[in-house]
Scaffold this active site. Structure first.
Site, mmCIF file in Angstrom:
data_model
loop_
_atom_site.group_PDB
_atom_site.id
_atom_site.type_symbol
_atom_site.label_atom_id
_atom_site.label_comp_id
_atom_site.label_asym_id
_atom_site.label_seq_id
_atom_site.Cartn_x
_atom_site.Cartn_y
_atom_site.Cartn_z
ATOM 1 N N HIS A 210 10.552 89.008 -30.592
ATOM 2 C CA HIS A 210 10.113 88.893 -31.985
ATOM 3 C C HIS A 210 8.606 88.766 -32.104
ATOM 4 C CE1 HIS A 210 14.386 88.588 -32.563
ATOM 5 N NE2 HIS A 210 14.096 89.203 -33.687
ATOM 6 N N ARG A 317 13.458 90.342 -43.046
ATOM 7 C CA ARG A 317 13.894 89.304 -42.096
ATOM 8 C C ARG A 317 13.558 87.935 -42.690
ATOM 9 N NH1 ARG A 317 11.936 93.340 -38.033
ATOM 10 N NH2 ARG A 317 13.506 93.498 -36.403
ATOM 11 N N ARG A 354 18.194 90.409 -45.458
ATOM 12 C CA ARG A 354 19.107 89.881 -44.452
ATOM 13 C C ARG A 354 19.100 88.365 -44.509
ATOM 14 N NH1 ARG A 354 18.011 91.103 -38.256
ATOM 15 N NH2 ARG A 354 16.382 89.558 -38.567
ATOM 16 N N GLU A 452 25.132 94.785 -34.433
ATOM 17 C CA GLU A 452 24.185 94.337 -33.395
ATOM 18 C C GLU A 452 24.857 93.979 -32.084
ATOM 19 O OE1 GLU A 452 20.602 92.117 -35.151
ATOM 20 O OE2 GLU A 452 22.336 91.222 -36.117
ATOM 21 N N ASN A 475 17.886 96.680 -31.588
ATOM 22 C CA ASN A 475 17.225 95.723 -30.684
ATOM 23 C C ASN A 475 18.265 94.836 -30.002
ATOM 24 O OD1 ASN A 475 14.960 96.759 -31.856
ATOM 25 N ND2 ASN A 475 14.653 95.039 -33.240
ATOM 26 N N ASP A 476 19.145 94.287 -30.827
ATOM 27 C CA ASP A 476 20.175 93.428 -30.251
ATOM 28 C C ASP A 476 21.316 94.237 -29.660
ATOM 29 O OD1 ASP A 476 19.372 90.715 -30.389
ATOM 30 O OD2 ASP A 476 19.461 90.850 -32.564
ATOM 31 N N ARG A 486 16.161 90.630 -24.351
ATOM 32 C CA ARG A 486 15.085 91.454 -24.918
ATOM 33 C C ARG A 486 13.726 90.783 -24.843
ATOM 34 N NH1 ARG A 486 16.750 91.206 -31.334
ATOM 35 N NH2 ARG A 486 14.590 91.691 -31.789
ATOM 36 N N CYS A 523 17.864 99.924 -38.260
ATOM 37 C CA CYS A 523 16.695 99.116 -38.616
ATOM 38 C C CYS A 523 16.066 98.448 -37.387
ATOM 39 C CB CYS A 523 17.051 98.067 -39.664
ATOM 40 S SG CYS A 523 18.259 96.879 -39.086
HETATM 41 C C1 PEP Z 1 17.903 94.303 -34.372
HETATM 42 O O1 PEP Z 1 18.506 93.500 -33.642
HETATM 43 O O2 PEP Z 1 17.774 95.511 -34.101
HETATM 44 C C2 PEP Z 1 17.292 93.844 -35.617
HETATM 45 C C3 PEP Z 1 16.769 94.686 -36.476
HETATM 46 O O3 PEP Z 1 17.248 92.501 -35.822
HETATM 47 P P1 PEP Z 1 16.145 91.554 -35.137
HETATM 48 O O4 PEP Z 1 15.181 92.413 -34.397
HETATM 49 O O5 PEP Z 1 15.518 90.752 -36.210
HETATM 50 O O6 PEP Z 1 16.997 90.723 -34.220
HETATM 51 MG MG MG Z 2 18.919 91.521 -34.390
#
Ligand code: PEP
Ligand code: MG
Length: 585
Positions: A210, A317, A354, A452, A475-476, A486, A523
């Site tokens: 993040h 977010r 979200r 996710e 991402n997740d 990650r 996203c």
């Molecule tokens: C993701 O996991 O791809 C996502 C958009 O959420 P975050 O990156 O905030 O975990």
């Molecule tokens: Mg995520």
């Protein structure tokens, strides 16, 4: 002497500036910029802290029993000497006056500078005085703690991106500063978001941590996972952050500086060229309309989303509203206002918000850092919300009320079980009933789920029975499919958006949504990666949500794409053992 430190590419571009090191002291201190009117009072705060410690030490010395070991008195005397050392006080004054650092930051910065000098000493006795100095400074810091409030002055756009030429013309406060730290929490990053830094370097972190995501949203060059950077770079060193190569160059020679200055100007020209696409509709060569949405972290980010030509927000977010508040979570009214501000900022365009996604590498603040063995698999995101339904409904009520003023889509993070889906939807109904009971107005919302975790992708049909739309959080999804943390740079080479298993999950979710006529977007960071645009289009994706800074580059890819060719090609990629080879990665 010039040397370079390798790291990971997280936010592209070139930054050239002087290093500002934060957070190397053992005492955790706040880092913020003061207003120039506060210089005297900050210096006075340090002086007061120092005087208090000096009095304490003197009292200890005066009241020391006669039979106390001689070394103890000698040590206290050394501490008193160090406390009154001019190198310390002059240096601290310098950082406060010239750089407008807050008192604690100035103290730790000067401590760093002196410690480096001690490290270079031959004499072992003198070298050991470093520990004494650290103790003395920590004592002052502890005495001062809890007195100040952060003030981060906003920065004009021009001070963000300086060219080499600018650099040669400037000195003092106008020289761009780059932040070098062992680690920065998302909350720290947020604090620096409106600040003066031209770039970031951290020792730890993965590409989609993040911290990296916030750096990307700030649209400034950043390198994470640069292992020893905070040890190797010294306060005030000249540093180049090459965000394209993921390298930090320290103490560059004039030739290297000139080369990077040139590249900086090229990047600037490219930005100007892309800016012309802002009002061009994003349609492929064969006439397919593609929706380009923005990811935002704060209502104020809406401005850059609109500026980049986003047709809405695909991911707000909201957890960033909850961070760094020492457990005092924002009340319903404050949240309602924030969501309204985001709507207003988007000037009537839809906003997908979200619900809070804290936990794992997004702690609420340092005190709430999750020390469970596997925080990414723990009580995060929707699990956290459902564990405290009363708190969850504060957010839901605020969101529903805001929906009376514009188009809001509600998005829920990290759902995996049908039971969680039902509980979540029940909480939405309960929040509406509470508003009805209060006689308070609220608006209609579309309900959506993040995909996710692989489990969600595999039961996508169940999800579609309950939700109006889905948003794929790659991402997740990558993290959980490949079992790769990650945020951990030591396994970042295994974090692969093109792994066939990941691609298959993404493809199936898109296909199922299409078959059922439901909207779906991506996203996660892959949506803003121009190297992935053609593949995602070929898999049928028509809605991408990304940082505003990436929108125009992705639009350029879309304008050049022909989905009639990309669709069969994407099927080949899906079948490949090593899809990356077909993409030329
Ligand atoms: C993701 O996991 O791809 C996502 C958009 O959420 P975050 O990156 O905030 O975990
Ligand atoms: Mg995520």
């Amino acid at each position: 002497m010039t040397f370079s430190v390798p790291g990971l590419v997280v936010a592209r571009g070139i930054a050239i500036g002087r290093a500002v090191l934060v957070g190397s002291s053992r005492v955790e201190v706040a880092h913020y910029f003061i207003d120039s009117t506060q210089v005297d009072s900050e210096i006075a705060r340090v002086r007061q802290g120092r005087d208090t410690v000096a009095e304490e030490l003197q009292r200890l010395l005066d009241t020391m029993p006669a039979d106390a070991p001689h070394e103890l008195a000698a040590l206290l005397e050394v501490h008193l000497l160090l406390l009154n050392d001019e190198v310390l006080s002059i240096g601290v004054k310098h950082w406060i006056t010239e750089r407008l650092y807050n008192a604690e930051w100035a103290l730790t910065t000067q401590l760093d500078v002196i410690c480096r000098q001690f490290d270079e000493m031959e004499d072992p006795y003198l070298r050991e005085r470093k520990a004494d100095l650290e103790q003395v400074v920590e004592r002052i810091l502890r005495t001062m703690q809890g007195v100040a409030q952060p003030v981060v002055p906003p920065v004009s756009d021009t001070s963000r991106r300086k060219t080499q030429q600018d650099l040669l013309l400037e000195d003092g406060m106008d020289v761009p500063l780059v932040l070098v730290a062992h680690d920065l929490s998302p909350a720290d990053m947020l604090q620096f978001k409106t600040s003066v830094f031209a770039g970031f370097v951290t020792d730890v972190g993965g590409k989609t941590s993040h911290t990296a995501i916030v750096a990307r949203s700030m649209d400034i060059p950043a390198v994470v996972g640069a292992r020893m950077a905070s040890q190797l770079v010294r306060q005030d060193d000249w540093v180049i952050i090459d965000g394209d190569a993921g390298v930090v160059i320290v103490d560059p020679s004039p030739i290297i500086l000139a080369e990077y200055g040139y590249r900086q100007r090229q990047i600037e020209l490219e930005r100007e060229r892309l800016a012309r696409l802002r009002h061009t509709p994003s349609i492929t060569l064969d006439g397919q309309k593609v929706e380009l949405l923005a990811n935002i972290e704060q209502p104020a980010d809406a401005a850059s989303a609109v500026r980049a030509g986003a047709v809405g927000v695909g991911l707000f977010r909201t957890e960033f509203l909850f961070m760094g508040r020492h457990g005092n979570l924002p009340a319903e009214e404050e949240q309602y206002q924030a969501y309204r501000d985001a709507l207003e900022g988007m000037q009537g365009l839809p906003v997908t918000i979200r619900t809070i996604d804290v936990g794992a590498d997004k702690p609420l603040d340092k005190a709430h850092k999750d020390d469970h063995l596997n925080p990414a698999l723990g009580l995060r995101a929707i699990r956290w919300s459902l564990a405290d339904p009363a708190m969850f409904r504060v957010q839901l009520r605020a969101l529903l009320r805001a929906a009376a003023h514009g188009k809001i889509n509600l998005l829920f993070p990290m759902l995996a079980h049908v039971g969680e889906i039902r509980q979540t939807l029940a909480q939405v109904e309960l929040a509406k009933a509470e508003l009805d009971a209060r006689g308070q107005a609220y608006g209609p919302v579309r309900l959506g789920a993040m995909v996710e975790v692989p489990a969600a992708a595999l039961i996508v049909r169940t999800f579609l029975r309950y939700f109006d739309f889905l948003s794929i959080g790659t991402n997740d999804l990558i993290q959980y499919t490949l079992a790769i943390d990650r945020a951990d740079e030591s396994v970042s080479h295994l974090y692969d958006p093109l792994h066939p298993a990941v691609l298959r999950l993404v493809a199936e979710v898109i296909a199922e949504c299409q078959a059922q006529g439901k909207s779906v977007s991506v996203c996660g960071e892959t949506a803003g990666d121009v190297g992935m645009t053609r593949l995602l289009l070929g898999l049928g994706l028509r809605s991408f949500s990304m940082h505003p800074a990436q929108i125009l580059a992705v639009k350029q890819e879309i304008l050049r794409a022909d989905t009639r060719k990309l669709t069969p090609w994407a099927q080949q990629v899906l079948e490949a053992e090593e899809p990356a080879l077909l993409l030329g990665h």
